[in-house]
Design an enzyme around this catalytic site. Structure first.
Site, PDB file in Angstrom:
ATOM      1  N   ARG A 177       0.815  -1.236   0.000  1.00  0.00           N
ATOM      2  CA  ARG A 177       0.000   0.000   0.000  1.00  0.00           C
ATOM      3  C   ARG A 177       0.848   1.286   0.000  1.00  0.00           C
ATOM      4  O   ARG A 177       0.436   2.304   0.557  1.00  0.00           O
ATOM      5  CB  ARG A 177      -0.982   0.036   1.195  1.00  0.00           C
ATOM      6  CG  ARG A 177      -1.927  -1.143   1.258  1.00  0.00           C
ATOM      7  CD  ARG A 177      -2.840  -1.257   0.019  1.00  0.00           C
ATOM      8  NE  ARG A 177      -3.494  -2.542   0.020  1.00  0.00           N
ATOM      9  CZ  ARG A 177      -3.046  -3.612  -0.678  1.00  0.00           C
ATOM     10  NH1 ARG A 177      -2.004  -3.515  -1.479  1.00  0.00           N
ATOM     11  NH2 ARG A 177      -3.665  -4.750  -0.608  1.00  0.00           N
ATOM     12  N   SER A 227     -11.152  -0.212   3.386  1.00  0.00           N
ATOM     13  CA  SER A 227     -10.492  -0.562   4.656  1.00  0.00           C
ATOM     14  C   SER A 227      -9.767   0.670   5.164  1.00  0.00           C
ATOM     15  O   SER A 227      -8.910   1.209   4.475  1.00  0.00           O
ATOM     16  CB  SER A 227      -9.473  -1.670   4.446  1.00  0.00           C
ATOM     17  OG  SER A 227     -10.115  -2.806   3.957  1.00  0.00           O
ATOM     18  N   GLU A 297      -4.737   3.447   6.510  1.00  0.00           N
ATOM     19  CA  GLU A 297      -4.421   3.253   5.082  1.00  0.00           C
ATOM     20  C   GLU A 297      -4.942   4.472   4.324  1.00  0.00           C
ATOM     21  O   GLU A 297      -4.333   4.956   3.383  1.00  0.00           O
ATOM     22  CB  GLU A 297      -5.116   1.983   4.588  1.00  0.00           C
ATOM     23  CG  GLU A 297      -4.935   1.732   3.116  1.00  0.00           C
ATOM     24  CD  GLU A 297      -5.534   0.386   2.685  1.00  0.00           C
ATOM     25  OE1 GLU A 297      -5.257  -0.643   3.328  1.00  0.00           O
ATOM     26  OE2 GLU A 297      -6.283   0.395   1.701  1.00  0.00           O
TER      27      GLU A 297
END
Ligand SMILES: Cc1cc2nc3c(=O)[nH]c(=O)nc-3n(C[C@H](O)[C@H](O)[C@H](O)COP(=O)(O)OP(=O)(O)OC[C@H]3O[C@@H](n4cnc5c(N)ncnc54)[C@H](O)[C@@H]3O)c2cc1C
Length: 306
Positions: A177, A227, A297
């Protein structure tokens, strides 16, 4: 920074008039449906226009921010100063041998479906990720064991000086990520994915399976930013949140999803402050209960509302 009117007139010389908006409400452009206004919201139609705008921003010290589909971004209620660039008009997807070449404003879901129609395998993992190709490269998006890093050959970017530059995938430091795109200040305008030939039926079966998994587990009926937290080493964020009895907890219109604990949904016209307070509440509760730090995130940007 020059006066707003001067900047407006300069932008109108660089980008087609109808693609320059002032005080544009950003929540209308974001998957999360959260966020205040942008001073300038521009939607270029060519790589040259992007280059011109970056050069103007550099010369006149105007901050600029890239906005994809806003599916991994929370913008504060005070909005964003300077120029917000959105590449929704740069959305062509083409094929070159076994490669799919996608302009960065196209949706990664569309690139995945396009690859299917070309009988090319490798982008199946992306068939349910609701972001743009640019946003997917920025954070090396991935799902169900696949990620951008596995299939990206190279990208075309506009660098911070306004030059159009080719970057090989290996130059982007793609990792879980993350990438070095923010550090370099690059704007991705195009991505070339190197794929493998396979049968339509085989590729479609994988995509159908992943879509089914996603639809049964994720609260896709509400706006959200997916998420919220990265997977902490040795744990699953969703499980920690679930075991902290946080599902269904709400602040204002934001709620920890009852369907997937890793998601915070915009259930009832939430403000960004509701969202951020709930994120902090989840982090604090999990820290106190399990001693685990949940790292976000999702990115939070923009000004506080005064
Ligand atoms: C329901 C749901 C499910 C999701 N599932 C997944 C999943 O399975 N896997 C996953 O990885 N993510 C998932 N996400 C998160 C999100 O979709 C991805 O992170 C996506 O890649 C973000 O793309 P975007 O266009 O929405 O980017 P945005 O949210 O608009 O922007 C994210 C960052 O990328 C930057 N950026 C955007 N475009 C460019 C560009 N052209 N050049 C340079 N920088 C750029 C922005 O400045 C910003 O910092 C999910 C989100 C939702 C809402």
């Amino acid at each position: 920074m020059k006066s707003k009117e001067k900047i407006y007139h300069k932008l109108m010389e660089l980008v087609q008039k109808e693609n320059v908006k002032v005080d544009e409400m950003l929540k209308d452009h974001l998957y999360t449906k959260l966020g205040g206004k942008a001073d300038f919201f521009i939607t270029p139609t060519s790589y040259e226009e992007v280059q011109h705008v970056v050069k103007l921003a550099k010369e006149d010290h105007i901050p600029f921010t890239l906005l994809g589909n806003g599916s991994n971004l929370i913008i504060r209620d005070g909005g964003i100063r300077g120029i917000v660039i959105n590449l929704k008009h740069l959305n062509q997807i083409t094929c070159d041998g076994h490669s799919v070449v996608a302009q960065s404003g196209s949706r990664i879901i569309d690139a995945s479906r396009y690859a299917l129609r070309q009988n090319l395998s490798g982008l199946e993992f992306a068939c349910g990720i609701p972001g743009t190709v640019g946003g997917a490269l920025y954070m090396n998006a991935g799902a169900y064991g696949g990620e951008v890093k596995d299939v990206l050959d190279h990208a075309l970017v506009v660098d911070r000086d306004g030059n159009l530059v080719k970057r090989e995938a290996s130059e982007l430091d793609l990792d879980y990520r993350t990438s070095n795109i923010p550090e370099r200040g690059d704007i991705v305008v195009e991505a070339t994915f190197h794929l493998k030939p396979a049968s339509f039926e085989e590729i479609k079966a994988v995509m159908d399976d992943l879509t089914h998994k996603r639809e049964s587990k994720q609260p896709l009926e509400y706006p959200s930013c997916g998420s919220v937290f990265k997977r902490p080493p040795g744990y699953f964020a969703g499980k920690l949140i679930q075991d902290s009895d946080l599902q269904g907890t709400n602040i204002g219109g934001a709620e920890v999803s009852t369907k997937h604990a890793g998601f915070i949904v915009n259930k009832d016209d939430a403000t960004t402050s509701d969202y951020i307070s709930l994120i902090e509440h989840v982090q604090k509760t999990v820290r106190e209960k399990f001693g685990v730090e949940l790292e976000r995130e999702v990115r939070i940007i923009g000004d506080e509302k005064h």
